[in-house]
Design an enzyme around this catalytic site. Structure first.
Site, PDB file in Angstrom:
ATOM      1  N   PRO A  13       0.785  -1.224   0.000  1.00  0.00           N
ATOM      2  CA  PRO A  13       0.000   0.000   0.000  1.00  0.00           C
ATOM      3  C   PRO A  13       0.825   1.286   0.000  1.00  0.00           C
ATOM      4  CG  PRO A  13      -0.139  -1.102   2.119  1.00  0.00           C
ATOM      5  CD  PRO A  13       0.522  -2.055   1.173  1.00  0.00           C
ATOM      6  N   ASN A  14       0.321   2.227  -0.756  1.00  0.00           N
ATOM      7  CA  ASN A  14       0.876   3.588  -0.867  1.00  0.00           C
ATOM      8  C   ASN A  14       2.166   3.673  -1.677  1.00  0.00           C
ATOM      9  OD1 ASN A  14      -1.203   4.928   0.661  1.00  0.00           O
ATOM     10  ND2 ASN A  14      -0.358   3.878   2.445  1.00  0.00           N
ATOM     11  N   ARG A  21       4.836  11.013  -2.747  1.00  0.00           N
ATOM     12  CA  ARG A  21       4.585  10.779  -1.328  1.00  0.00           C
ATOM     13  C   ARG A  21       5.835  11.083  -0.492  1.00  0.00           C
ATOM     14  NH1 ARG A  21       4.785   4.696   1.113  1.00  0.00           N
ATOM     15  NH2 ARG A  21       3.906   5.229   3.131  1.00  0.00           N
ATOM     16  N   TYR A  26      10.832   9.009   1.112  1.00  0.00           N
ATOM     17  CA  TYR A  26      10.778   7.907   0.136  1.00  0.00           C
ATOM     18  C   TYR A  26      11.491   8.228  -1.182  1.00  0.00           C
ATOM     19  CZ  TYR A  26       7.462   5.958   3.437  1.00  0.00           C
ATOM     20  OH  TYR A  26       6.891   5.458   4.581  1.00  0.00           O
ATOM     21  N   ASN A  77       8.245  -5.428  -0.562  1.00  0.00           N
ATOM     22  CA  ASN A  77       8.087  -4.235   0.255  1.00  0.00           C
ATOM     23  C   ASN A  77       6.586  -4.127   0.518  1.00  0.00           C
ATOM     24  OD1 ASN A  77       7.840  -1.811   1.520  1.00  0.00           O
ATOM     25  ND2 ASN A  77       9.037  -0.637   0.024  1.00  0.00           N
ATOM     26  N   ALA A  80       2.968  -0.560   4.831  1.00  0.00           N
ATOM     27  CA  ALA A  80       2.515  -0.619   6.233  1.00  0.00           C
ATOM     28  C   ALA A  80       2.083  -2.030   6.648  1.00  0.00           C
ATOM     29  CB  ALA A  80       1.368   0.367   6.445  1.00  0.00           C
ATOM     30  N   HIS A  83       4.164  -4.200   9.055  1.00  0.00           N
ATOM     31  CA  HIS A  83       4.123  -4.071  10.519  1.00  0.00           C
ATOM     32  C   HIS A  83       2.838  -4.628  11.121  1.00  0.00           C
ATOM     33  CE1 HIS A  83       7.311  -1.420   9.298  1.00  0.00           C
ATOM     34  NE2 HIS A  83       6.460  -0.607   8.689  1.00  0.00           N
ATOM     35  N   ASP A  90       1.945 -15.362   7.082  1.00  0.00           N
ATOM     36  CA  ASP A  90       1.569 -16.776   6.895  1.00  0.00           C
ATOM     37  C   ASP A  90       1.657 -17.181   5.424  1.00  0.00           C
ATOM     38  OD1 ASP A  90       1.146 -17.073   9.581  1.00  0.00           O
ATOM     39  OD2 ASP A  90      -1.046 -17.131   9.473  1.00  0.00           O
ATOM     40  N   GLU A 101      13.036  -8.939   2.099  1.00  0.00           N
ATOM     41  CA  GLU A 101      12.231  -7.767   2.457  1.00  0.00           C
ATOM     42  C   GLU A 101      13.037  -6.508   2.135  1.00  0.00           C
ATOM     43  OE1 GLU A 101      11.477  -7.732   6.627  1.00  0.00           O
ATOM     44  OE2 GLU A 101      10.288  -5.896   6.547  1.00  0.00           O
ATOM     45  N   HIS A 103      12.850  -2.106   2.201  1.00  0.00           N
ATOM     46  CA  HIS A 103      12.198  -0.828   2.504  1.00  0.00           C
ATOM     47  C   HIS A 103      13.074   0.295   1.983  1.00  0.00           C
ATOM     48  CE1 HIS A 103       9.229  -2.761   4.894  1.00  0.00           C
ATOM     49  NE2 HIS A 103      10.187  -3.444   5.492  1.00  0.00           N
ATOM     50  N   LEU A 104      12.436   1.279   1.397  1.00  0.00           N
ATOM     51  CA  LEU A 104      13.178   2.438   0.903  1.00  0.00           C
ATOM     52  C   LEU A 104      13.796   3.211   2.066  1.00  0.00           C
ATOM     53  CD1 LEU A 104      10.315   3.185  -1.505  1.00  0.00           C
ATOM     54  CD2 LEU A 104      12.663   2.958  -2.324  1.00  0.00           C
ATOM     55  N   SER A 105      12.992   3.402   3.100  1.00  0.00           N
ATOM     56  CA  SER A 105      13.454   4.188   4.249  1.00  0.00           C
ATOM     57  C   SER A 105      14.093   3.260   5.283  1.00  0.00           C
ATOM     58  CB  SER A 105      12.270   4.930   4.870  1.00  0.00           C
ATOM     59  OG  SER A 105      11.347   4.005   5.423  1.00  0.00           O
ATOM     60  N   ARG A 110      12.836   5.433  12.442  1.00  0.00           N
ATOM     61  CA  ARG A 110      11.556   6.143  12.382  1.00  0.00           C
ATOM     62  C   ARG A 110      10.712   5.821  13.622  1.00  0.00           C
ATOM     63  NH1 ARG A 110       9.077   5.298   6.595  1.00  0.00           N
ATOM     64  NH2 ARG A 110       7.778   6.998   7.388  1.00  0.00           N
ATOM     65  N   ARG A 114       7.259   1.055  13.439  1.00  0.00           N
ATOM     66  CA  ARG A 114       7.823   0.524  12.185  1.00  0.00           C
ATOM     67  C   ARG A 114       8.958  -0.465  12.435  1.00  0.00           C
ATOM     68  NH1 ARG A 114       5.441   3.792   8.150  1.00  0.00           N
ATOM     69  NH2 ARG A 114       4.963   5.818   9.038  1.00  0.00           N
TER      70      ARG A 114
HETATM   71  C1  DHK Z   1       7.032   1.858   3.078  1.00  0.00           C
HETATM   72  C2  DHK Z   1       5.892   2.135   3.747  1.00  0.00           C
HETATM   73  O1  DHK Z   1       4.774   2.432   3.088  1.00  0.00           O
HETATM   74  C3  DHK Z   1       5.855   2.201   5.216  1.00  0.00           C
HETATM   75  O2  DHK Z   1       4.587   1.864   5.734  1.00  0.00           O
HETATM   76  C4  DHK Z   1       6.936   1.360   5.855  1.00  0.00           C
HETATM   77  C5  DHK Z   1       8.255   1.391   3.764  1.00  0.00           C
HETATM   78  C6  DHK Z   1       8.279   1.672   5.235  1.00  0.00           C
HETATM   79  C7  DHK Z   1       9.510   1.833   3.007  1.00  0.00           C
HETATM   80  O3  DHK Z   1      10.361   2.487   3.592  1.00  0.00           O
HETATM   81  O4  DHK Z   1       9.643   1.495   1.833  1.00  0.00           O
HETATM   82  O5  DHK Z   1       6.953   1.577   7.232  1.00  0.00           O
END
Ligand code: DHK
Length: 160
Positions: A13-14, A21, A26, A77, A80, A83, A90, A101, A103-105, A110, A114
């Site tokens: 998501p997102n 964003r 990011y 990735n 959210a 977490h 599963d 796994e 993550h960009l950040s 943070r 997270r």
């Molecule tokens: C991306 C998200 O959307 C967050 O919910 C994660 C992750 C971190 C990222 O850093 O790519 O906490």
């Protein structure tokens, strides 16, 4: 020529909003940029990369289930859902494929919520804080693990 190992790159998501964003967190690359890089890097590494993104937990779970038998590894990735999603955890365990796994950040720099990852418990490794490069590094690690035939002399484990 032998079939190339297939790797599914899943974004949650997102992540469709990348580039717009919170760019200070990011970055400025869009999801289309990240996915194009994954496909290009995968091609150099001898992998067949497919990219998918969804804002829906159940859809991500279904894609992970479908990866069993169809793909050889995953880059995930989960946004959210990383977490929160026991269902994704599963599904990753059930599909029994190596997953990395990404993550960009840097999720450890943070908010506290997270720091916990349900995905990490089902993954062979985790890369965070390196921006889009994290996806490339994950693909390189998987190519080495899967014994992909790389055109890239810089590939991890390459004897070229
Ligand atoms: C991306 C998200 O959307 C967050 O919910 C994660 C992750 C971190 C990222 O850093 O790519 O906490």
């Amino acid at each position: 020529m032998a079939e190339r190992p297939r790797v599914l790159v899943l974004n949650g998501p997102n992540l469709n909003l990348l580039g717009k964003r919170e760019p200070e967190i990011y970055g400025s690359a869009t999801l289309a940029d990240v996915e194009a890089d994954c496909i290009a890097v995968g091609d150099r590494l001898g992998l067949e990369v497919t990219c998918r993104q969804s804002n829906h937990e159940g859809e991500l779970v279904t894609w992970v289930q479908e990866a069993r038998g169809a793909q050889q590894a995953l880059v995930v990735n989960a946004g959210a859902y990383t977490h929160t999603s026991l269902a994704l955890h599963d599904a990753l365990r059930a599909c029994a494929l190596p997953a990395i796994e990404v993550h960009l950040s840097n999720i450890h720099q943070r908010e506290d919520f997270r720091r916990h990852s349900y995905v990490a418990l089902a993954a062979v490794g985790m890369i965070c804080g390196l921006g889009p490069l994290g996806y490339e590094l994950a693909l390189r690690a998987l190519a080495a693990r899967l014994g992909a035939v790389s055109k890239d002399k810089e590939a991890i484990g390459s004897k070229a």
